[in-house]
Design a protein around this motif. Structure first.
Motif: not given
Length: 296
Positions: A195-219
């Motif tokens: 369960q840790m691997a499943l939920l952890g992966t889904r959190l990782h993906r969403r954080r990584w995806r959001a930061l990738r979208r946010l970085e051009p705006l912040a830059a």
């Protein structure tokens, strides 16, 4: 925003807050505020509730407060509960009830919702306070919480994923510290790890995806504010070893294997050593860590 830079692919039509009602919230006994102008400047002496007013909007738009984590601290002293209600430009009424006993209740247009998450999505807000200056030099947990608030605005489902992972993490850490007999402990930890691997992966993906979208705006904003002299980068440093592009199954298997490999060390320390709770968001200016070289 700088021209051509948005957090979403297509900027939605803004939904504005038209009316705010508060009852026994913090030091505000009762408030009915009509918001007819596009901008509002709140002026008052210290301790009159200016920050509390803004905090109430944050609660209605994210179900969270950046100032505290317990609802009892949000309810006026000596009162059994508090009520926050907002009316949007679309005519919808969003209400959040806080109670000392019995938890929260969320209502939309007077109808009790089965899930608090269903209150989210209509209104989005960005909060900024003096506490946010610690994002640069503060501990990684501050940057994780900041990123979580960003993801929550984009994907309300994220709140449920995060709560489930945190509950699972607490239970697994208790198991590690308890030191049960090896056989039963291994079997329980195997079940937790899946369960840790499943939920952890889904959190990782969403954080990584959001930061990738946010970085051009912040830059783009950093370029504008510095007159083109500084280049800001936001780096997602996962608390797990994740390779390749975003993909749930490979990342899940990688995290599951890392949990199993780390088990002897985790049993010795009594805590979980890999996963989203170890994530870091690195802020870099000119390829140098802003935490060490930047100024707030």
């Amino acid at each position: 925003c700088p021209a051509g830079v948005t957090l979403t692919a297509h900027r939605p039509r803004p939904i504005r807050l038209h009316r705010l009602e508060l009852h026994q919230f913090r030091n505000i006994a009762a408030l009915e505020l009509e918001l007819q102008a596009p901008r509002l400047l709140v002026i008052g002496a210290n301790g009159q509730g200016k920050s509390n007013l803004l905090e109430s909007v944050e609660l209605l738009t994210s179900l969270r407060s950046h100032r505290c984590g317990a609802d009892r601290d949000l309810i006026a002293h000596g009162c059994s509960g508090s009520r926050l209600r907002a009316t949007t430009g679309e005519g919808d009424t969003l209400e959040l009830q806080l109670r000392h006993r019995g938890g929260r209740a969320a209502l939309r247009n007077g109808r009790l919702l089965d899930r608090q998450l269903d209150l989210l999505g209509d209104l989005r807000c960005v909060g900024f306070s003096a506490l946010d200056l610690d994002l640069v030099r503060g501990e990684p947990a501050l940057r994780r919480h900041w990123l979580d608030r960003v993801v929550l605005q984009l994907e309300p489902l994220y709140s449920d994923l995060l709560s489930r992972y945190q509950r699972l993490l607490r239970q697994r850490s208790q198991l590690l510290r308890r030191g049960l007999a090896a056989g039963s402990q291994d079997a329980l930890l195997d079940a937790f790890d899946v369960q840790m691997a499943l939920l952890g992966t889904r959190l990782h993906r969403r954080r990584w995806r959001a930061l990738r979208r946010l970085e051009p705006l912040a830059a783009a904003w950093q370029q504008r504010l510095s007159g083109g002299r500084e280049q800001l980068a936001l780096r997602y440093q996962a608390g797990s070893q994740l390779e390749g592009e975003e993909a749930e199954e490979p990342w899940r298997l990688a995290l599951l294997e890392q949990l199993r490999q780390q088990r002897p060390e985790e049993l010795r320390l009594g805590q979980c050593g890999v996963g989203p709770h170890r994530d870091e968001v690195a802020l870099e200016i000119g390829e140098q860590p802003a935490r060490r070289y930047g100024s707030a």
